[in-house]
Design a protein around this motif. Structure first.
Motif, PDB file in Angstrom:
ATOM      1  N   LYS A  87       0.841  -1.200   0.000  1.00  8.70           N
ATOM      2  CA  LYS A  87       0.000   0.000   0.000  1.00  8.70           C
ATOM      3  C   LYS A  87       0.875   1.248   0.000  1.00  8.70           C
ATOM      4  O   LYS A  87       1.997   1.241   0.525  1.00  8.70           O
ATOM      5  N   ASN A  88       0.347   2.312  -0.563  1.00  6.07           N
ATOM      6  CA  ASN A  88       1.060   3.584  -0.564  1.00  6.07           C
ATOM      7  C   ASN A  88       1.170   4.126   0.861  1.00  6.07           C
ATOM      8  O   ASN A  88       0.194   4.109   1.624  1.00  6.07           O
ATOM      9  N   THR A  89       2.347   4.566   1.240  1.00  8.39           N
ATOM     10  CA  THR A  89       2.558   5.111   2.585  1.00  8.39           C
ATOM     11  C   THR A  89       3.293   6.444   2.494  1.00  8.39           C
ATOM     12  O   THR A  89       3.811   6.830   1.445  1.00  8.39           O
ATOM     13  N   TYR A  90       3.356   7.110   3.654  1.00 11.05           N
ATOM     14  CA  TYR A  90       4.027   8.408   3.774  1.00 11.05           C
ATOM     15  C   TYR A  90       5.116   8.274   4.835  1.00 11.05           C
ATOM     16  O   TYR A  90       4.889   7.709   5.910  1.00 11.05           O
ATOM     17  N   LEU A  91       6.300   8.791   4.525  1.00 10.67           N
ATOM     18  CA  LEU A  91       7.447   8.642   5.409  1.00 10.67           C
ATOM     19  C   LEU A  91       7.914  10.027   5.866  1.00 10.67           C
ATOM     20  O   LEU A  91       8.183  10.907   5.038  1.00 10.67           O
ATOM     21  N   TYR A  92       7.985  10.193   7.196  1.00  5.33           N
ATOM     22  CA  TYR A  92       8.299  11.502   7.771  1.00  5.33           C
ATOM     23  C   TYR A  92       9.450  11.384   8.772  1.00  5.33           C
ATOM     24  O   TYR A  92       9.690  10.329   9.362  1.00  5.33           O
ATOM     25  N   ASP A  93      10.132  12.489   8.977  1.00  2.75           N
ATOM     26  CA  ASP A  93      11.127  12.624  10.036  1.00  2.75           C
ATOM     27  C   ASP A  93      10.677  13.691  11.019  1.00  2.75           C
ATOM     28  O   ASP A  93      10.067  14.701  10.633  1.00  2.75           O
ATOM     29  N   LEU A  94      10.992  13.443  12.284  1.00  2.00           N
ATOM     30  CA  LEU A  94      10.692  14.397  13.352  1.00  2.00           C
ATOM     31  C   LEU A  94      11.902  14.454  14.269  1.00  2.00           C
ATOM     32  O   LEU A  94      12.237  13.453  14.921  1.00  2.00           O
ATOM     33  N   LYS A  95      12.585  15.578  14.290  1.00  2.00           N
ATOM     34  CA  LYS A  95      13.737  15.726  15.181  1.00  2.00           C
ATOM     35  C   LYS A  95      13.231  16.003  16.589  1.00  2.00           C
ATOM     36  O   LYS A  95      12.482  16.949  16.812  1.00  2.00           O
TER      37      LYS A  95
END
Length: 821
Positions: A801-809
């Protein structure tokens, strides 16, 4: 009566009624097990425990039975069981394996390599406390409950119009068992209480205001039992008469009474049994008697809730609240009772809190609950899956301190395992085979089909490493590094090159307990089994990473890095499956309970949908052919595996199989009326495995990022879970609506980059699109060799499935809130 008195009487009644209603509502709103009849068998009784003491409450009105355990009552005495003949015969077993004579190799290993003294000692019951209540066979309006909010068992019923109540706890602060008896009328508490035990030659006595039962653990397989134990019973009564005589305490006409049970043994550690059981039992009892029940209960609940309240799970309303727990299990396939699933998850956490406390023994095959002198498989520590599964929920379910008994056992078997490595293999380092006990035996035990497996130490070391990944505790890593190094050194010195491919393999070994086609289904003994390769891959990589982190053993780490290239790669076999063995022997009809070659998918992180798609597909094919219904613990493992395969509905199907009621069926895995896992018989690992699987369905952190709701079943449209722990020290509260992430609260314990993957687009302060490798070192992933694919046409490819990848410092100690975009 004047109007003023009438008014205050009514007012007082309303206050009492309101308090009672709120109290009952609070209990009903929490997590509990409840029943409308007493237990008739042990798997209907309710488990209580404080890590050291265990109690199983039957709740029979006329004669209460509380089966008792103390965690150090084991048969035998300090010993080890390495067979010195093994040193001469292991090379001959290898020769037979490499010649394809697997059954001959297995037979020789059974005769000459396996322990010739004993195969480990059984964990044993203390016995029972019996409390007889004259005339209470005439009971009505019966209720029995285990509260998962207070770690207390309740029993209530009426006799001749009088309401009787029993409250039972295994007190965490006092280290005794307390049973409070009360009634709603004065002078109604009358009973006789006494101990019974199946142990031979126990001594029942009366010492002042105590009844005692003293004994010694059993002989077993030629080893004399030398664990001395004593139980002590004392009563505090309000009014009434109390008499101690002939091993029985009698109470007549009391308003209420509290019974105190203490148990002590002479066990100090696996090498030392010089303690004084009587003095210990007396000391526990005397300290407990210095406080009243209300004070003890309050502190007991406070200690318990310190662990229990860290995590909460809501999957839906408690629509079946008026139905007993056993019926809810029986009806689960039809009702899809979401609250029962949440209760089962919390029950798993409850069991770990109750059976594994710092300073004590780790949870064994039955936790701490056992009513027999010779329980199934001796209720030992089976290291080819079961003891590891016991601790799968410990980190993710926010119970990290409860690992301490396991880590201490790993330290102790690394000590006893040094002797075994020398005696059996002529090697440095240490070894643990497929089982151990309280005496930390490390020889190959039982017969070769299960026992000729030297990789227990490698698997247990994975738990040490996981603790570092979750906590980032460098001091801990420095302390346990020598243990991991010793295990790594053993394999470096004992692995050999097999003749077909010149691969470096563990031999002799087995893919736990499963026969293979190379022997026409007659033997398990083999070389280069996939699980062994995966375990050594993990262990040696842990040393390589640790060496760099700690600035030690650079040459040894470099050596292991080179040796990793010589281990067989994972292979995809002739029907598209992940091969269980070095040879393509897998039978597509095999539904064996062990799925050992899928260790690389769970609990390890070697198989990933993003990094190793071919292996991911092959693992899925293997699991489909293995089938769903199995032993209870096997289904618990499969919940975890299907969660890692990102298939929430299939994971839920396994939960449905797990929550299938078992009463007296002999060969049906599922769940007993008291929520214990049914292998059958009872094994506690299934409870822990399924609890870990539920957590994996809601959050995963093994693959270089935190995956939010990776395997959410379609039935769980709305819910929330608070307090889950991800690797890197991130604590998460996740809520969802319409099957999508709605809100996430992230508490960063250590700081560092928090990488999130979501099926739903997210927004929040500081959130940015992820780029490159995750800079958080606790999220480093291994480089896995390209698999050997024997027939590429059997791989159709995977669709993700299509996903979203994020970074959070993040910064340590700070909290961050993320929302659905």
């Amino acid at each position: 009566m004047n109007r003023k008195n009438t008014y205050f009487s009514r007012y007082r009644f309303l206050i009492l009624f309101s308090s009672l209603f709120l109290s009952l509502y609070a209990e009903a709103a929490g997590y509990k097990l409840w029943y409308d009849k007493p237990a008739s068998v042990w798997t209907e009784a309710l488990p209580l425990g404080n890590g050291r003491l265990g109690a199983m409450v039957y709740g029979t009105p006329s004669v209460e039975q509380i089966q008792l355990n103390e965690e150090t009552i084991w048969a035998g005495r300090p010993n080890n069981n390495a067979n010195p003949e093994a040193l001469q015969y292991i090379p001959k077993v290898r020769e037979l394996v490499f010649a394809g004579k697997y059954l001959e190799a297995q037979t020789l290993a059974t005769e000459k390599v396996m322990a010739n003294t004993n195969s480990g000692m059984p964990y044993q019951t203390f016995g029972d406390l019996r409390i007889a209540f004259p005339g209470h066979t005439r009971y009505t309006d019966y209720y029995r409950e285990l509260s998962l909010d207070s770690a207390r068992a309740l029993v209530s019923y009426k006799v001749d119009g009088v309401r009787y109540k029993r409250e039972m706890i295994t007190s965490f602060p006092d280290q005794v068992i307390m049973i409070r008896l009360s009634a709603d009328a004065a002078k109604k508490i009358t009973f006789n209480a006494f101990f019974t035990s199946p142990h031979q030659d126990v001594v029942v006595d009366t010492e002042g205001n105590s009844v005692t039962l003293s004994g010694v653990s059993s002989w077993h397989e030629g080893l004399k039992g030398k664990v001395e134990f004593q139980g002590r019973l004392t009563v505090k009564a309000v009014n009434g008469k109390v008499q101690y005589k002939d091993g029985t305490v009698t109470v007549e006409g009391a308003d209420e009474a509290t019974l105190y049970v203490s148990i002590g043994t002479n066990f100090v550690n696996y090498k030392d049994i010089s303690g004084n059981s009587a003095e210990r039992a007396k000391s526990f009892l005397e300290k407990a008697l210095n406080r009243d029940y209300a004070t003890s209960f309050k502190e007991h609940v406070s200690i318990f809730k310190k662990y229990m309240d860290r995590v909460s799970l809501y999957l839906g309303e408690n629509k079946q609240d008026g139905i007993t727990t056993d019926k809810r299990i029986e009806n689960f396939a039809q009702t899809n009772d979401a609250h029962l699933v949440a209760t089962y998850f919390q029950f798993g956490r409850y069991l770990l809190i109750s059976s594994s406390q710092p300073g004590g023994q780790p949870a064994n095959l039955q936790g701490i609950w056992n009513d027999k002198l010779l329980p199934s498989w001796d209720s030992k520590y089976t290291c080819n899956i079961n003891v590891e599964m016991n601790y799968w929920p410990s980190e993710v379910a926010n119970l990290t301190e409860l690992n301490e008994p396991l880590f201490n056992m790993v330290k102790e078997v690394s000590e006893s395992g040094k002797e075994t490595a020398k005696v059996m293999y002529g090697a440095d380092g240490w070894v643990l085979h497929h089982n151990t006990d309280i005496w930390r035996v490390t020889g190959a035990l039982d017969k070769a089909p299960s026992g000729m497996w030297p990789s227990g130490g490698a698997w247990l070391c994975r738990h040490l490493w996981e603790h570092y990944l979750y906590t980032g505790d460098i001091k801990f890593l420095k302390e346990i590094y020598p243990i991991m190094k010793g295990a790594a050194l053993f394999f470096d010195q004992t692995m050999v090159k097999e003749p077909s491919h010149n691969w470096l393999v563990v031999c002799p070994s087995n893919s736990p307990e499963n026969v293979h086609a190379g022997s026409n289904g007659e033997a398990t003994t083999a070389a280069g089994c996939t699980m062994d390769n995966q375990l050594i891959f993990d262990l040696w990589n842990q040393i390589i990473y640790s060496s760099r982190l700690l600035g030690v053993d650079a040459d040894f780490a470099s050596h292991l890095k080179q040796r990793l290239n010589e281990i067989p790669p994972m292979q995809v076999g002739r029907w598209g499956q992940l091969q269980e063995w070095m040879n393509d022997w897998d039978d597509p009809q095999d539904i064996h309970r062990h799925v050992s070659h899928l260790y690389g998918l769970f609990p390890s992180n070697q198989i990933s949908p993003y990094r190793t798609p071919e292996l991911f597909e092959a693992a899925r094919t293997s699991l489909i052919h293995r089938g769903d219904p199995s032993t209870g613990w096997s289904m618990g493992w499969k919940v975890c595996l299907w969660a890692r395969l990102l298939d929430g509905d299939h994971a839920y199907k396994l939960i449905t199989n797990q929550l299938s009621l078992v009463r007296n069926e002999k060969k049906k895995g599922g769940t007993y009326p008291n929520l214990f896992d049914a292998h059958p018989p009872f094994q506690i690992d299934g409870n822990f495995g399924c609890a870990a699987g539920i957590a994996e369905m809601l959050m995963q952190s093994y693959d270089g990022f935190i995956y939010l709701l990776p395997a959410l079943p379609s039935l769980w449209k709305e819910g929330h879970i608070n307090g889950l722990i991800a690797r890197g020290g991130f604590e998460l509260n996740i809520s969802w609506k319409n099957g999508e992430v709605d809100r996430v609260v992230i508490k960063s314990r250590l700081g560092g980059n928090c990488r999130l993957r979501s099926l739903t687009p997210l927004k929040g302060n500081g959130l940015s699109k992820a780029k490159g490798e995750n800079p958080n070192a606790l999220y480093a992933v291994p480089t896995v060799s390209k698999p050997l694919v024997h027939d590429p046409s059997k791989l159709a490819g995977i669709s993700l499935k299509n996903t979203y990848l994020y970074d959070l410092k993040t910064k340590a100690g700070k909290e961050y809130i993320i929302y659905k975009k």
